[in-house]
Design a protein around this motif. Structure first.
Motif, PDB file in Angstrom:
ATOM      1  N   ILE A 185      55.003   0.908  13.128  1.00  0.00           N
ATOM      2  CA  ILE A 185      55.812   0.950  11.772  1.00  0.00           C
ATOM      3  C   ILE A 185      55.076   0.340  10.782  1.00  0.00           C
ATOM      4  CG2 ILE A 185      58.048   0.331  10.894  1.00  0.00           C
ATOM      5  CD1 ILE A 185      59.023  -0.457  13.828  1.00  0.00           C
ATOM      6  N   GLY A 186      54.474   1.378   9.885  1.00  0.00           N
ATOM      7  CA  GLY A 186      53.706   0.951   8.558  1.00  0.00           C
ATOM      8  C   GLY A 186      52.366   1.076   8.671  1.00  0.00           C
ATOM      9  N   VAL A 223      56.992  -3.597   5.616  1.00  0.00           N
ATOM     10  CA  VAL A 223      58.130  -2.553   5.794  1.00  0.00           C
ATOM     11  C   VAL A 223      59.422  -3.148   5.304  1.00  0.00           C
ATOM     12  CG1 VAL A 223      59.431  -1.830   7.678  1.00  0.00           C
ATOM     13  CG2 VAL A 223      57.009  -1.342   7.693  1.00  0.00           C
ATOM     14  N   ASP A 224      59.350  -4.454   5.196  1.00  0.00           N
ATOM     15  CA  ASP A 224      60.491  -5.070   4.862  1.00  0.00           C
ATOM     16  C   ASP A 224      60.571  -6.676   4.481  1.00  0.00           C
ATOM     17  OD1 ASP A 224      63.155  -5.726   4.583  1.00  0.00           O
ATOM     18  OD2 ASP A 224      63.937  -6.361   6.610  1.00  0.00           O
ATOM     19  N   LEU A 462      67.248   3.038   2.441  1.00  0.00           N
ATOM     20  CA  LEU A 462      66.988   2.718   3.981  1.00  0.00           C
ATOM     21  C   LEU A 462      68.245   2.027   4.449  1.00  0.00           C
ATOM     22  CD1 LEU A 462      63.412   1.268   3.923  1.00  0.00           C
ATOM     23  CD2 LEU A 462      64.291   2.901   5.342  1.00  0.00           C
ATOM     24  N   LEU A 494      65.511  -5.224   8.811  1.00  0.00           N
ATOM     25  CA  LEU A 494      65.081  -3.904   8.831  1.00  0.00           C
ATOM     26  C   LEU A 494      64.200  -3.590  10.166  1.00  0.00           C
ATOM     27  CD1 LEU A 494      64.299  -1.451   6.242  1.00  0.00           C
ATOM     28  CD2 LEU A 494      62.991  -1.391   8.465  1.00  0.00           C
ATOM     29  N   PRO A 495      63.026  -4.434  10.309  1.00  0.00           N
ATOM     30  CA  PRO A 495      62.277  -4.135  11.577  1.00  0.00           C
ATOM     31  C   PRO A 495      62.919  -4.222  13.016  1.00  0.00           C
ATOM     32  CG  PRO A 495      61.381  -5.668  10.129  1.00  0.00           C
ATOM     33  CD  PRO A 495      62.675  -5.601   9.799  1.00  0.00           C
ATOM     34  N   LEU A 498      65.419  -1.294  13.225  1.00  0.00           N
ATOM     35  CA  LEU A 498      64.655  -0.002  13.630  1.00  0.00           C
ATOM     36  C   LEU A 498      63.882   0.024  15.078  1.00  0.00           C
ATOM     37  CD1 LEU A 498      63.785   2.573  12.257  1.00  0.00           C
ATOM     38  CD2 LEU A 498      61.742   1.304  11.651  1.00  0.00           C
ATOM     39  N   CYS A 518      59.520   3.851   5.249  1.00  0.00           N
ATOM     40  CA  CYS A 518      58.835   2.554   5.796  1.00  0.00           C
ATOM     41  C   CYS A 518      57.280   2.560   5.570  1.00  0.00           C
ATOM     42  CB  CYS A 518      59.266   2.429   7.212  1.00  0.00           C
ATOM     43  SG  CYS A 518      60.926   1.902   7.492  1.00  0.00           S
TER      44      CYS A 518
END
Lengths: 594, 543
Positions: A185-186, A223-224, A462, A494-495, A498, A518
Motif C-alpha cells: 500500500i503506497g 498513506v495516512d 477516502l 486507514l491502514p 484497508l 492512497c
C-alpha cells in the motif's frame, strides 16, 4: 512460529563478531544502539564475549582510553565515521597501538567506507556488518528501531533505508518461509516489495515451499498521517504518549511510583495484567482494574481460610508470590493511569479533543480554527498546536491561502521565527499546506519541492469511501467491535481499515479507487488466500505480517490486534519504529538554543 | 601435526585467527597444512588458491571459503575423538555450507566462539587444538546455530546425517566426491574471476555486488553511457546505497556541466546527492545544487536555517540580511517568507538595545520593578509575543516612538487585538495593575460613552486574571461581564469566587442551589452575609 528465533540468530551473529577479535576488547557504541542492544542481548552477554569496557560514542571525543583492541558498533553515518577516524588518527599520532574494527549496523555503506578512506584510516581498520534488523519487542511486535527512516525517506527522499527494510523482510522469510501473498500500500511499499523480489532472485537456494507467514502487508506511512496525529485513547498508546516507551521499556518517574526513585518496567504480553489492559479504552480502565483488585483481594482472603498445614504450604509456595507480584503491577498501572489523567488536566484536554473530533468529522470549521488560533496566542506547546493544525490541513485538504498565511505568521510570532523551517518541512510532507489557487499554480513547477512524494491526501473521499468516521452510536468501548474505538470512535486508522477490507474481500477488486487515492495498491498473490473465510486449509494463511514503513503508533497496533481477534487470524506487526503524534511532530520541529 | 600448529599458534607474537586481517600467508598456510593432508594436495595443485584466500580476506563474500569448510570437515570426522564427533554433529558441513548460502558470508570461526563462551579460550590442549584448526577453516555463518534449530533444515540435515556414527565411512566418500566437484568449479570460477577483474562486468552484476555488500569496482565504466546506465539501473533497484555510489562515481568522473545536466533529469539521484552533501557538510554546494534543481524555496530555507545557531547578534543580523538579499527577496514566490525573515531582523535590532539597557538597569539595582520581578533571561532571540509580554511588563508606559513601547510593537508586527489583549492583560495582571486592565478593555461607545469590551471574551479574561492570582473583587467584576450564565456560574466556581457564584445563581433564578451553597458558607463571612441577604430579598422571582 516463534519470533524469539530472531533474537537467537542475532545473538549468534553478534557472538561471532565479538570473538572474531580474541581476548579482551573495548566496545564503542552509538548512543541510539544501546537500547536495542540491551534488549536483544544484554550487557552481560557482551561481557561474556570478552568485552572489557563499553564507551558511548560522542561528538568531541578526541580519543578514548582502553585496551589494545577496540570494536565500534555504529550506525553507518558519515559524521560517525569522521569521529572514529579522528579517534584513530589522534591515537596513532600519540603512538598508541591498537587494532580497530568498525561494525556497521545494519550494513556498511559505500559513502562511509569512502570517508574512512579519505581520512586515511582504511589500513588500520577492519570493517564488518551486524545485521540488527527486525527484533521482537513482544510476541506480536517487531521493530527495526530506526526512527530516522521517516525523515530520511519521506523528507529527504533518500532510499538508503529501503534496503534495510527489504533485507529485513527477506531474512525474516528465510527464517519462517517465503510468504506467498504480498500486498503493498503506497509508493514506498511498492519499492520495498520490488527490492525484496530482487534480493530473492539473487539467492535462489531454498526450494522449500513451506511457510509460516501466509500474507505480508507493506504499508507506507504517508498513506495516512491522520491516524498518526490523532490523540490516543487506549492504555498502551497513552502510556507511550505520556511517558515514552523505548524498546518496550518504560520509565516511570517518582511521581508514579510514589517512592523516592522511579522505576523501569518491561511492557510485554508476559505481564498478565498488562496484556489484559493495554488494548482497553481508557474509559474502561478503572472498571477493569477494580475487578482485578477484587480478584486479588479474594486471593488474599484465601489465606484466612487455610485449613491445613498443607494448604498453607501450597498457598505460600504458589499463590503468595503471584499475589505480591500482581498487586505491585496493578498498583503501578493504577498510578500510571492517575498520572495520565493529571497530565491531561493541565491543558484544555477536553476542548482539544472536541476540536480534533470536529476536524475529523469536517464539522464546525470556524470554531476549530478559533481554538487553534487561541492555542497559538496562548503560546501553549507548539506540538499540540501543530498537531491540530496539521489535522485541520489534512482534513480540509489544505488551508485557504489567507488562513495559511495568517496562521503561519501568528505561529512564528508566538514560537519564534525559526519555525519557518518547521513550516517548510510540514509543507514538504504535505501535512500543512495551502490550497491550490490560480496564484500558486502559476509557480514554475520546479520550484515546488520535488514531486517525488508530495501528493494530495484525499481525506474526504477516502473517509467517505471506507467509512473511516463511523456513526458514534455504533461504537462499543467496553467490548470493542469497531477499529475506531482506539480513537473513541472518532476515526478509523486507514491502514488498519484497508487491511481489514482486503482480508475480508480477499481481492483488490472494488478497491481500485481507494488504491489510487492512497498512492498505489498492489498485490502479488501466489496462493489462494483464504485467511478469513471458512474452509481454510493452510493455517499459515491465517498468519499475517503488517510492516509499517516510517513508523506506526500503538493505537494502530491495538486496532490490528482487534482485527486479529475479530477475524480469528494472527497478526504480527513490524515497523521501522514505534512513534506517537508528539514524537512525530517533535521530530519535525526546528529547535534553537535560547 | 597438532604440536606443529600449536607452535605457530602459541609461540607467535599474538594468538592468531586466520580471519584476522594481519595473519600472514605463511601462518595461514601452516594452519591449513597442519590439519589436512588431503587439502594440501589440492592446495599445492593450485598454489594461488591459498594466496587468494588470504588476500581476498577483506572481501569475504566471494572467496572460496565455503568450500574450505567442506574440506575441513571430513578430516575431523575421521578422528575418533568423541569431541570431534560432537563437533561435526553440531556443525556438519552440510549445515555450514547451507548456512553460507543463507546469506551471511561472514568469515568467522564458530568453534572459536564456543571456546570463548565456554571460557577455555585457546587452551593448548592437543585434541582441542586439532579441532580448532579445523574450525579455523570454517567460514561458518553466524546463522549456523539457528539453522540447526530450524526444523525444516533439521529435517534435511537428518536426511544427510541420519546416523553419523555408523555411516561415517560412506558419507566421507560422498563428501570427497562433492569436495572434488566443488574444487573444480572453484578453480573455474577463480580463473574467470581473475580475468573478469580486468574486464567490464555487466552493470547488473556490479549492482548485484553492491546490493549484497560485496567488493566491486566501477573503474571499468569509462563511457558516459555506462555511467548513466549504472545510475539508472541503481535507481530502478531502489537501493539508496547503490544510487549514492553511482551518483558519486558520476560526479567524480565527468565534468560538472555533464553531471548537473544529468542530475537535473533524475530527481531521485539528485535527492541522494543532496543527502550526501548535507551529511558531508558541503553546504554551499548543497545550496547551489538545490537552486540548480529549481528548488529555490528549499535553498532559501536551508540558508536561513544556517543562520540560526549564530550566537552573536550582529553577526546573526548580517547573516540574515545576506540570506534575505541572496535568496528571499529575489524570488516573488517567497515574498511572505521574505517579510517574515525581515521581521526577524527587525526584532533582533529592536531587542538588542532594550536588552542592553535593561540589563544595566537591573544590575545597578536602581529599579524597583526589576528588583521585584527580575528578568529570567536575556530578551534576545525571544519570539515576538514573548517580547511583547516583556515590554508590557517592564515598559508599559513608554511612548509609541520608543523601541520598547508595547504599542509600537503592536503596530510594527500587526499583532491582532486578541493577541494584544491576552498578552497585555497577562503582564499587567502579574504586576497587579488592575486599572491598566480596565483601560485595555475599555472602548468608546457610539455616543461618546465608554464600555468594557473583550475581543477574546470575558471568560478568557477571567481565566488569565485567575492564573495571575487576581483577588475576588477583580474576578467578580469581570465574571459579571460573562454573558452566558451557565458559563459564568461554572467559571465562578472554578476560580472559587463565591460572590460571583451567588450572583450567577440569582441570575439563573436557582434558589435550591443557592440555599445549598449558603448552608455551607460561614454565616458571618462576607459571602455568607451576602448569600443570606440575597435569599431574603423578596423582589427576586425564583424558579
Amino acid at each position: 512460529m516463534d519470533l524469539q528465533e530472531l533474537i537467537k540468530l542475532l545473538k549468534t551473529q553478534l557472538a561471532h563478531l565479538l570473538v572474531s577479535i580474541p581476548d579482551a576488547k573495548d566496545l564503542v557504541l552509538d548512543s541510539d544502539l544501546t537500547k536495542p542492544l540491551d534488549r536483544v542481548v544484554g550487557i552481560a552477554f557482551l561481557k561474556e564475549h570478552g568485552v572489557d569496557k563499553i564507551f558511548k560514542l560522542e561528538p568531541g571525543q578526541k580519543s578514548l582510553p582502553g585496551c589494545g583492541k577496540r570494536i565500534y558498533l555504529v550506525r553507518p553515518r558519515l559524521v560517525t565515521m569522521k569521529y572514529i577516524a579522528d579517534h584513530i588518527n589522534t591515537e596513532i599520532a600519540k603512538g598508541e597501538r591498537r587494532s580497530y574494527k568498525i561494525v556497521m549496523v545494519p550494513r556498511k555503506l559505500h559513502v562511509c567506507e569512502m570517508i574512512l578512506e579519505n581520512e586515511g584510516v582504511m589500513g588500520h581498520v577492519t570493517i564488518d556488518e551486524f545485521p540488527l534488523e527486525l527484533f521482537p519487542l513482544d510476541s506480536d511486535l517487531l521493530s527495526l528501531e530506526l526512527p530516522e527512516f521517516f525523515s530520511s525517506f519521506y523528507l529527504d527522499e533518500d532510499m538508503t533505508w529501503l534496503h534495510t527494510v527489504s533485507s529485513a523482510l527477506v531474512n525474516l522469510q528465510r527464517l519462517f518461509g517465503r510468504a506467498p501473498n504480498i500486498y503493498s500500500i503506497g509508493k514506498g511499499a511498492k519499492m520495498v516489495h520490488e527490492l525484496m523480489e530482487t534480493m530473492f532472485e539473487n539467492h535462489k537456494e531454498r526450494r522449500d515451499k513451506t511457510y509460516h507467514i501466509g500474507q505480508i502487508f507493506i504499508v507506507d506511512r504517508d498513506v495516512d498521517y491522520v491516524s498518526l496525529l490523532c490523540t490516543p485513547m487506549t492504555y498502551e498508546a497513552m502510556l507511550d504518549e505520556s511517558f515514552g516507551i523505548n524498546c518496550g521499556m518504560i520509565d516511570f518517574d517518582s511521581e508514579v511510583t510514589g517512592e523516592s526513585k522511579g522505576t523501569k518496567m518491561l511492557l510485554t504480553s508476559s505481564d498478565e495484567i498488562y496484556a489484559q489492559i493495554r488494548d482497553c479504552h481508557f474509559s474502561q480502565m478503572f472498571s477493569y482494574m477494580k475487578m482485578k483488585a477484587k480478584e486479588l483481594q479474594e486471593l488474599e482472603n484465601k489465606k484466612n481460610n487455610l485449613q491445613s498445614v498443607g494448604d498453607m504450604k501450597q498457598f505460600v509456595a504458589n499463590d503468595l508470590r503471584v499475589l505480591k507480584q500482581q498487586q505491585k503491577l496493578l498498583s503501578t498501572h493504577i498510578s500510571a493511569c492517575e498520572a495520565i489523567i493529571k497530565m491531561k488536566g493541565k491543558h484544555d484536554f477536553e476542548e482539544s479533543i472536541r476540536t480534533e473530533h470536529n476536524l475529523l468529522e469536517c464539522a464546525e470549521f470556524k470554531e476549530n480554527m478559533i481554538f487553534i488560533e487561541e492555542c497559538i496566542q496562548k503560546q501553549v506547546s507548539p506540538i499540540l498546536t501543530l498537531r491540530l493544525l496539521c489535522l485541520a490541513s489534512l482534513t480540509q485538504e489544505g488551508l485557504s491561502q489567507r488562513e495559511y498565511k495568517s496562521i503561519k505568521t501568528q505561529f512564528l510570532h508566538s514560537h519564534g521565527f525559526e519555525h519557518l523551517v518547521t513550516m517548510f518541512r510540514l509543507k514538504k510532507l504535505g501535512l500543512l499546506t495551502e490550497q491550490d489557487t490560480s496564484q500558486t499554480s502559476m509557480r514554475p513547477v520546479t520550484s515546488k519541492p520535488s514531486a517525488l512524494y508530495t501528493r494530495k491526501f484525499n481525506y474526504r473521499a477516502l473517509s467517505r469511501k471506507l467509512g473511516l468516521v463511523p456513526d458514534a452510536e455504533a461504537i462499543n468501548l467496553q467490548r470493542p467491535n469497531h477499529l475506531s474505538y482506539v480513537f473513541s470512535g472518532a476515526y478509523t486508522p486507514l491502514p488498519c481499515k484497508l487491511i481489514e477490507q482486503i482480508l475480508i474481500r480477499e481481492t483488490l477488486v472494488g478497491l481500485e479507487d481507494v488504491g489510487r487515492m492512497c498512492g498505489g495498491l498492489h498485490a502479488d498473490l501466489k496462493a489462494k488466500h483464504q485467511a478469513i473465510s471458512a474452509g481454510t486449509t493452510i493455517p499459515a494463511m491465517k498468519v499475517i505480517l503488517v510492516f509499517f514503513l516510517g513508523g506506526c503508533t500503538f493505537s494502530e497496533i491495538t486496532a490490528l490486534r482487534l482485527i486479529a481477534r475479530l477475524h480469528g487470524v494472527r497478526i504480527i506487526v513490524a515497523t521501522t519504529a514505534i512513534t506517537t503524534a508528539n514524537r512525530f511532530i517533535d521530530g519535525l520541529i526546528e529547535k534553537v538554543n535560547r | 601435526m597438532d604440536e606443529d600448529y600449536h607452535g605457530t599458534g602459541a609461540k607467535g607474537p599474538k594468538k592468531k585467527n586466520i580471519f584476522d586481517e594481519d595473519v600472514s600467508e605463511d601462518a595461514a598456510r601452516n594452519m591449513f597444512k597442519s590439519s589436512h593432508y588431503e587439502f594440501d594436495v589440492h592446495y599445492t595443485a593450485d598454489p594461488e588458491l591459498g594466496e587468494e584466500v588470504v588476500h581476498d580476506h577483506q572481501s569475504k563474500s566471494h572467496l572460496p571459503a565455503p568450500d574450505l569448510t567442506s574440506l575441513a570437515t571430513p578430516a575431523s570426522r575421521v578422528r575418533p575423538a568423541p569431541e570431534n564427533k560432537t563437533m561435526s554433529n553440531s556443525a556438519s558441513f552440510g549445515g555450514a555450507s547451507r548456512a553460507i548460502e543463507f546469506g551471511h558470508n561472514r568469515s568467522q570461526s564458530l568453534t572459536v566462539a564456543w571456546n570463548t563462551q565456554g571460557g577455555s579460550q585457546f587452551t593448548p590442549l592437543s585434541t582441542k587444538n586439532a579441532q580448532k584448526s579445523d574450525a579455523m577453516l570454517f567460514s561458518s555463518s553466524s546463522s549456523l546455530q539457528s539453522i540447526d534449530k530450524d526444523p525444516l533444515l533439521q529435517e534435511k540435515k537428518l536426511g544427510d546425517w541420519s546416523s553419523p556414527s555408523s555411516s561415517l565411512q560412506s558419507v566421507d566418500k560422498l563428501d570427497v566426491e562433492k569436495m572434488q566437484q566443488e574444487i573444480q568449479s572453484l578453480k573455474r570460477s577463480l580463473l574467470s574471476a581473475r580475468k573478469d577483474r580486468w574486464m567490464k562486468l555487466p552493470v547488473e552484476d556490479t549492482l548485484r555486488r553492491i546490493l549484497k555488500g560485496e567488493v566491486f569496482s566501477l573503474e571499468m565504466y569509462k563511457s558516459l553511457a555506462d555511467k548513466l546506465c549504472l545510475l539508472d539501473q541503481a535507481i530502478a533497484l531502489h537501493d539508496g546505497n547503490a544510487i549514492m555510489t553511482a551518483v558519486l562515481f558520476l560526479q567524480r568522473t565527468v565534468t560538472r556541466h555533464i553531471f548537473t545536466k544529468e542530475l537535473v533529469k533524475r530527481p531521485v539521484a539528485a535527492s541522494h546527492y543532496l543527502t550526501y552533501l548535507k551529511a558531508h557538510f558541503e553546504f554551499p554546494e548543497y545550496i547551489n545544487t538545490l537552486i540548480m534543481l529549481g528548488r529555490t524555496e528549499e535553498a532559501a530555507i536551508f540558508k536561513y536555517q544556517q543562520t540560526l545557531p549564530t550566537a552573536d547578534v550582529s553577526v546573526k543580523i548580517s547573516k540574515l540580511n545576506d540570506c534575505l538579499r541572496g535568496h528571499f527577496q529575489s524570488d516573488p514566490v517567497l515574498s511572505h517568507d521574505a517579510s517574515l525573515v525581515q521581521e526577524s531582523v527587525d526584532l533582533l535590532e529592536r531587542q538588542r538595545p532594550i536588552d542592553e539597557s535593561d540589563a544595566n538597569l537591573e544590575a545597578s539595582g536602581r529599579s524597583a520593578l526589576f528588583r521585584d520581578f527580575p528578568r529570567k533571561r536575556s530578551l534576545i532571540g525571544m519570539p515576538v509575543v514573548t517580547t511583547l509580554y516583556y515590554c508590557c511588563l517592564y515598559h508599559y508606559d513608554l511612548g509609541e516612538n520608543s523601541l520598547a513601547s508595547p504599542a509600537a510593537l503592536r503596530k510594527k508586527y500587526q499583532i491582532s487585538d486578541k493577541q494584544f489583549t491576552r498578552t497585555a492583560i497577562g503582564a499587567r495582571a502579574k504586576l497587579r495593575q488592575w486599572k491598566d486592565i480596565e483601560a485595555i478593555l475599555t472602548t468608546k461607545g457610539w455616543f461618546g460613552g465608554t464600555k468594557l469590551k473583550a475581543p477574546i471574551g470575558f471568560d478568557k479574561i477571567v481565566g488569565i486574571l485567575h492564573k495571575n492570582g487576581a483577588p475576588p473583587d477583580i474576578l467578580q467584576k469581570y465574571l459579571a461581564m460573562v454573558d452566558n450564565l451557565e458559563l459564568r456560574l461554572n467559571l465562578a466556581k472554578k476560580v472559587s469566587c463565591q460572590i460571583a457564584v451567588i450572583d450567577a445563581l440569582v441570575a439563573l433564578k436557582n434558589r435550591a442551589e443557592l440555599e445549598q451553597l449558603a448552608s455551607k458558607l460561614d454565616r458571618y463571612s462576607k459571602e455568607g452575609l451576602y448569600a443570606f441577604d440575597v435569599l431574603n430579598t423578596s423582589t427576586i422571582k425564583w424558579k
